[in-house]
Scaffold this motif. Structure first.
Motif, mmCIF file in Angstrom:
data_model
loop_
_atom_site.group_PDB
_atom_site.id
_atom_site.type_symbol
_atom_site.label_atom_id
_atom_site.label_comp_id
_atom_site.label_asym_id
_atom_site.label_seq_id
_atom_site.Cartn_x
_atom_site.Cartn_y
_atom_site.Cartn_z
ATOM 1 N N VAL A 76 0.843 -1.111 0.078
ATOM 2 C CA VAL A 76 0.042 -0.031 0.016
ATOM 3 C C VAL A 76 0.937 1.326 0.082
ATOM 4 O O VAL A 76 1.758 1.113 0.738
ATOM 5 N N ARG A 77 0.713 2.056 -1.069
ATOM 6 C CA ARG A 77 1.316 3.429 -1.016
ATOM 7 C C ARG A 77 0.405 4.561 -0.589
ATOM 8 O O ARG A 77 -0.606 4.527 -1.311
ATOM 9 N N VAL A 78 0.597 5.382 0.445
ATOM 10 C CA VAL A 78 -0.114 6.543 0.387
ATOM 11 C C VAL A 78 0.567 7.950 0.185
ATOM 12 O O VAL A 78 1.872 8.192 0.678
ATOM 13 N N ALA A 79 -0.020 8.912 -0.765
ATOM 14 C CA ALA A 79 0.924 9.875 -0.945
ATOM 15 C C ALA A 79 0.042 11.019 -1.447
ATOM 16 O O ALA A 79 -1.247 10.983 -1.426
ATOM 17 N N ALA A 80 0.541 12.231 -1.232
ATOM 18 C CA ALA A 80 -0.203 13.549 -1.443
ATOM 19 C C ALA A 80 -0.909 13.639 -2.758
ATOM 20 O O ALA A 80 -0.377 13.275 -3.771
ATOM 21 N N LYS A 81 -2.087 14.142 -2.791
ATOM 22 C CA LYS A 81 -2.997 14.438 -4.076
ATOM 23 C C LYS A 81 -2.359 15.412 -4.902
ATOM 24 O O LYS A 81 -1.912 15.507 -6.010
ATOM 25 N N THR A 82 -1.973 16.450 -4.274
ATOM 26 C CA THR A 82 -1.457 17.591 -4.841
ATOM 27 C C THR A 82 -0.426 18.150 -3.675
ATOM 28 O O THR A 82 -0.800 18.143 -2.392
ATOM 29 N N GLY A 83 0.547 18.752 -3.984
ATOM 30 C CA GLY A 83 1.527 19.516 -3.167
ATOM 31 C C GLY A 83 2.142 18.541 -2.006
ATOM 32 O O GLY A 83 2.291 17.547 -2.117
ATOM 33 N N VAL A 84 2.108 19.324 -0.838
ATOM 34 C CA VAL A 84 2.900 18.739 0.227
ATOM 35 C C VAL A 84 1.862 18.462 1.324
ATOM 36 O O VAL A 84 1.061 19.212 1.454
#
Ligand SMILES: [Zn+2]
Length: 439
Positions: A76-84
């Protein structure tokens, strides 16, 4: 440049978790991959929602997202949708002034199944990583040049730690018990910290063109120590290991000719105004007094517990009786260049116990009755009080400094910065022959 940081549990030891709960204040992407017969799936995690990840068999079990349902996948990867954004691990606790908080991280979070547990890796920008280390490592009230020296050391150590975690899929872990403490997003960062990180951006310490092992500690108490007197070889476990040319102990000022023998340590401890760059620190000298009852009530247990632990067992040699009698005295039989105890005998009524290596020596004094986890350093000497029968009634332990004292010492760096030394001069004092280079 990105750093992959392995996140430990609340004990700061375990690198895997039973389950983890993830949230964010912003909308973030959750990508599940390795689901049987299904291509990667991307879903949104909204503020207020909590993603739960545990293990089912060799796979991850992911719940908490209505649009995803229950997913069984390998990563599972969790990452920003936009920006920080900040991604928080609600199920973890990290100490802060006045309590504990759930840690949050910039960048991405990667969760994967390892055995029957979950492994968590924060993937963050190198300079964000340095920010997450510096806030806990060095006060923002220190001089800028001292903080810059610490920033270069922390950046170097984060990329090239003493113990490699490459086989586990990350570069460095977040625990001071193994690598260096990384708090993630922290409110401890001051303008001084930010300026120090910015002004040393991308800089690391190298020796003969290769990254240096940038060890550091809090306060050396007058003299730093050589690598081989405190650490084992990280691969073979051999102690002492091969010396490292640039990690040689250095004097922090004017010291007596009796140094590093016990007489020299006693003299330095008793001086009102030692002429060393770190003597201003409250950690420069310390004292712990233990009654024989308190000492004997716990030391045999601490020694026995450490004998059972793989990483300590070879540093403890029992007497032929294999038992721990009444304690008569402690005898330092080998000291390093800073006076650090490298070998210590515990003379008991059932024979002599031999304890080797500074961290092990510090740790055998673990005593919950007086809330002592370990001695602050192993640069120690003892005074005894005996009763009418000549038996030990009380021991006073005197010590200099806090930590192993190898490489950069933070209070010494501050002392040198107060004298007007630049961060490069400070670093070349503690890592002789090493130079600062841009990555
Ligand atoms: Zn580590």
């Amino acid at each position: 440049m990105k750093v992959r940081v392995g996140l430990t549990g609340n004990d700061l030891k375990s690198l895997v978790h039973d389950s983890l709960h993830v949230s964010s204040k912003d909308m973030v992407w959750v990508t599940t991959s390795g689901e049987k017969g299904v291509s990667d799936k991307q879903s949104e995690l909204c503020p207020g929602q909590v993603l739960s990840v545990s293990v089912r068999g060799p796979q991850l079990l992911v719940t908490g997202l209505p649009q995803l349902g229950i997913a069984v996948c390998s990563r599972v990867r969790v990452a920003a949708k936009t920006g920080v954004t900040s991604i928080c691990l609600q199920s973890l606790r990290r100490p802060v002034a006045g309590g504990v908080v759930a840690p949050c991280y910039h960048g991405e979070l990667e969760l994967s199944a390892v055995g029957s547990k979950v492994q968590a890796v924060a993937i963050c920008d190198l300079e964000d990583y340095v920010r997450g280390v510096l806030g806990s490592e060095i006060p923002g009230s220190y001089k800028l040049e001292a903080i810059k020296a610490q920033a270069v050391s922390a950046r170097t150590y984060g990329l090239y730690p003493r113990i490699s975690h490459e086989a586990q899929g990350f570069t460095v872990c977040d625990s001071y018990l193994c690598c260096q403490y990384f708090a993630g997003i922290t409110s401890n960062i001051t303008l001084n910290h930010k300026q120090a990180i910015e002004e040393t951006k991308g800089e690391i310490l190298t020796y003969q063109g290769k990254p240096a092992l940038a060890l550091f500690s809090s306060c050396a108490g007058g003299h730093t120590e050589s690598y081989e007197n405190c650490f084992s070889d990280p691969l073979s476990g051999q102690f002492p290991p091969e010396p490292i040319a640039y990690l040689k102990g250095v004097a922090e000022g004017k010291l007596s000719s009796a140094f590093p023998q016990e007489a020299g340590l006693r003299e330095l401890w008793r001086l009102r105004a030692p002429q060393t760059v770190d003597a201003w620190s409250p950690h420069f000298r310390w004292q712990v007094t233990l009654t024989a009852d308190v000492l004997e009530g716990h030391m045999h247990h601490a020694v026995e517990t450490m004998r059972q632990a793989a990483e300590f067992a070879s540093f403890i040699v029992a007497p032929p009786s294999n038992s721990f009698g009444h304690i008569n005295s402690f005898e330092i039989t080998n000291r390093g260049v800073s006076g650090v105890a490298v070998a210590m005998k515990i003379n008991t009524s059932k024979g002599q116990w031999l304890i080797r290596k500074e961290l092990v020596i510090r740790s055998v004094f673990k005593n919950p009755e007086v809330k002592l986890e370990r001695l602050k350093s192993a640069r120690i000497f003892f005074d005894y009080k005996k009763d009418k029968l000549g038996l030990l009634s009380c021991v006073a332990i005197y010590g200099l400094g806090w930590g192993h004292g190898v490489g950069l010492q933070q209070t010494g760096a501050e002392g040198l910065a107060r004298q007007g030394k630049s961060y490069k001069e400070i670093l070349s004092h503690y890592f002789q022959g090493a130079v600062v280079q841009v990555l």
